[in-house]
Design a protein around this motif. Structure first.
Motif, PDB file in Angstrom:
ATOM      1  N   HIS A 152     -11.446   5.562   2.106  1.00 30.78           N
ATOM      2  CA  HIS A 152     -10.975   4.854   0.911  1.00 30.78           C
ATOM      3  C   HIS A 152      -9.872   3.872   1.282  1.00 30.78           C
TER       4      HIS A 152
ATOM      5  N   ARG B 166      -6.058   7.431 -11.272  1.00 33.37           N
ATOM      6  CA  ARG B 166      -5.391   6.370 -10.532  1.00 33.37           C
ATOM      7  C   ARG B 166      -5.708   5.011 -11.145  1.00 33.37           C
TER       8      ARG B 166
ATOM      9  N   THR C  72       0.845  -1.192   0.000  1.00 35.48           N
ATOM     10  CA  THR C  72       0.000   0.000   0.000  1.00 35.48           C
ATOM     11  C   THR C  72       0.878   1.238   0.000  1.00 35.48           C
TER      12      THR C  72
ATOM     13  N   LYS D  90      -7.931   9.554  11.259  1.00 28.85           N
ATOM     14  CA  LYS D  90      -8.481   8.283  10.762  1.00 28.85           C
ATOM     15  C   LYS D  90      -9.558   7.713  11.685  1.00 28.85           C
TER      16      LYS D  90
ATOM     17  N   ALA E 118      -6.931   1.345  -1.060  1.00 30.78           N
ATOM     18  CA  ALA E 118      -6.351   1.344  -2.396  1.00 30.78           C
ATOM     19  C   ALA E 118      -6.803   2.656  -3.067  1.00 30.78           C
ATOM     20  N   SER E 119      -7.336   2.610  -4.296  1.00 29.23           N
ATOM     21  CA  SER E 119      -7.962   3.831  -4.846  1.00 29.23           C
ATOM     22  C   SER E 119      -9.448   3.594  -5.050  1.00 29.23           C
TER      23      SER E 119
ATOM     24  N   GLY F  94      -3.677   1.050   3.384  1.00 26.98           N
ATOM     25  CA  GLY F  94      -3.887   2.200   4.244  1.00 26.98           C
ATOM     26  C   GLY F  94      -5.359   2.587   4.154  1.00 26.98           C
TER      27      GLY F  94
ATOM     28  N   ASN G  12       3.223   5.735  -5.726  1.00 24.77           N
ATOM     29  CA  ASN G  12       3.441   4.776  -4.643  1.00 24.77           C
ATOM     30  C   ASN G  12       4.674   3.929  -4.915  1.00 24.77           C
TER      31      ASN G  12
ATOM     32  N   GLY H  15      -7.921   5.768   4.180  1.00 19.08           N
ATOM     33  CA  GLY H  15      -7.988   7.229   4.105  1.00 19.08           C
ATOM     34  C   GLY H  15      -9.013   7.779   5.074  1.00 19.08           C
ATOM     35  N   PRO H  16      -8.903   9.052   5.439  1.00 14.99           N
ATOM     36  CA  PRO H  16      -9.889   9.676   6.342  1.00 14.99           C
ATOM     37  C   PRO H  16     -11.306   9.624   5.776  1.00 14.99           C
TER      38      PRO H  16
ATOM     39  N   GLY I  79       0.759   5.602   0.887  1.00 17.72           N
ATOM     40  CA  GLY I  79       0.257   6.414   1.994  1.00 17.72           C
ATOM     41  C   GLY I  79       1.209   6.420   3.181  1.00 17.72           C
ATOM     42  N   ARG I  80       0.853   7.210   4.178  1.00 12.55           N
ATOM     43  CA  ARG I  80       1.743   7.426   5.327  1.00 12.55           C
ATOM     44  C   ARG I  80       2.019   6.148   6.104  1.00 12.55           C
TER      45      ARG I  80
ATOM     46  N   LYS J 252      -8.982  12.668  -3.829  1.00 18.73           N
ATOM     47  CA  LYS J 252      -7.631  12.929  -3.320  1.00 18.73           C
ATOM     48  C   LYS J 252      -6.679  12.980  -4.513  1.00 18.73           C
TER      49      LYS J 252
HETATM   50  O1  LIG Z   1      -3.553   8.011  -1.926  1.00 13.48           O
HETATM   51  C1  LIG Z   1      -3.456   7.047  -1.218  1.00 13.48           C
HETATM   52  O2  LIG Z   1      -3.915   7.100   0.072  1.00 13.48           O
HETATM   53  C2  LIG Z   1      -4.138   5.951   0.855  1.00 13.48           C
HETATM   54  C3  LIG Z   1      -4.103   6.357   2.342  1.00 13.48           C
HETATM   55  O3  LIG Z   1      -2.996   7.196   2.572  1.00 13.48           O
HETATM   56  P1  LIG Z   1      -2.710   7.906   3.965  1.00 13.48           P
HETATM   57  O4  LIG Z   1      -1.515   8.772   3.722  1.00 13.48           O
HETATM   58  O5  LIG Z   1      -3.931   8.678   4.348  1.00 13.48           O
HETATM   59  O6  LIG Z   1      -2.420   6.807   4.956  1.00 13.48           O
HETATM   60  C4  LIG Z   1      -3.180   4.869   0.490  1.00 13.48           C
HETATM   61  O7  LIG Z   1      -3.479   3.707   1.172  1.00 13.48           O
HETATM   62  C5  LIG Z   1      -3.195   4.636  -1.012  1.00 13.48           C
HETATM   63  O8  LIG Z   1      -2.359   3.563  -1.360  1.00 13.48           O
HETATM   64  C6  LIG Z   1      -2.715   5.857  -1.686  1.00 13.48           C
HETATM   65  O9  LIG Z   1      -2.676   5.777  -3.093  1.00 13.48           O
END
Ligand SMILES: O=C1O[C@H](COP(=O)(O)O)[C@@H](O)[C@H](O)[C@H]1O
Length: 266
Positions: free
Chosen positions: A163, A194, A43, A217, A165-166, A157, A87, A159-160, A45-46, A189
């Motif tokens: 989401h 994507r 994945t 989150k 993946a995408s 991951g 990614n 998303g808030p 993201g952060r 986002k």
């Molecule tokens: O854009 C994306 O965001 C998600 C979540 O990212 P986060 O920074 O909020 O943890 C991520 O899982 C996804 O792979 C990515 O493309």
């Protein structure tokens, strides 16, 4: 969904990333002991990046036979190769460039300057073919005939906006029931275009892990674990055929009802 998802809560995001990296090493070692090869879905993201950073630092990483690990992605931002927002670029910098991987087993999703040019639908179809080619060397068995290899673990991951993946709430990709990979346009986002695995592909994974750290989150985690619909709350629709595990930190778990969670670290 197969069984109730597990929920593990770590004290903070750093411990979560460290513990998840250790868990991934063990999972890959076990998969290789069972069949000589392992397939992992990364994945972005952060939280995904933090996990990869910790894995790169872990002395235990050498327990894995990296030359026999297939690396796939759950989604990609459709940008030119090497773009820092891809990614793939981030995964290579955090982890992949530090491992003795077989380059033929690293399967990035196509870039917008790749063989299909700026055509995300064609790029998605190309990735689906790559997955199907890898699936051909296996028996369909438990994957129910879905044309992807048998993923040992797929990480996402959250998303808030819930989401994974995408797969964003209410966008067409969450309705896909046939294809394993689709293009996404108009993602809320950035970047808006994507490529993503679909629910049918994700749900073939033996283990699905959902990673979330941070207070932004907390609402998404609560809603997803409250039995919501997967079109409105995509994180609720990401589950594995053997195990589904939510790996959280305390901030992301702050809105969960008591009793749903297991504290994993002090
Ligand atoms: O854009 C994306 O965001 C998600 C979540 O990212 P986060 O920074 O909020 O943890 C991520 O899982 C996804 O792979 C990515 O493309």
């Amino acid at each position: 969904m197969t069984g109730t998802p597990g929920v593990l809560i770590h004290a903070d995001g750093t411990l979560l990333a460290r513990a998840a990296a250790a868990r991934l090493i063990t999972r890959l070692v076990d998969a290789q002991a069972a069949r000589g090869i392992a397939h992992v879905v990364l994945t972005g993201g952060r939280n995904g990046n933090a996990l990869m950073r910790e894995l790169a630092e872990s002395p235990a990483r050498d327990a894995v036979d990296w030359a026999h690990v297939h690396v796939w992605w759950g989604d990609e931002r459709f940008l030119p190769a090497g773009d820092p927002e891809r990614n793939e670029t981030q995964a290579r910098a955090e982890l992949l460039d530090k491992l003795p991987l077989n380059p033929a087993y690293v399967h990035p999703m196509p870039a917008s300057d790749g063989p299909d040019g700026n055509d995300p639908e064609a790029a998605a179809a190309r990735y689906a073919e790559e997955l199907a080619a890898a699936a051909k060397v296996e028996t369909a068995g438990e994957r129910g005939g879905v044309d992807v290899p048998s993923f040992d673990v797929a990480m996402f991951g959250v998303g808030p906006d819930t989401h994974v993946a995408s797969l964003f709430p209410e966008l067409p990709a969450v309705h896909e029931t046939e294809r394993t990979v689709v293009a996404v346009r108009g993602a809320p986002k950035p970047p808006p275009t994507r490529i993503t695995l679909t629910f049918p592909a994700i749900r073939t994974a033996k283990d699905v892990w959902l990673l979330a750290a941070g207070e932004d989150k907390a609402a998404a985690v609560r809603i997803a674990l409250a039995g919501s619909g997967d079109k409105q709350v995509p994180a609720a629709g990401a589950y594995g055929r053997r195990n589904t595990l939510w790996l959280l930190d305390r901030s992301a778990a702050a809105e969960l009802p008591p009793g749903l969670n297991r504290i994993a670290s002090p």
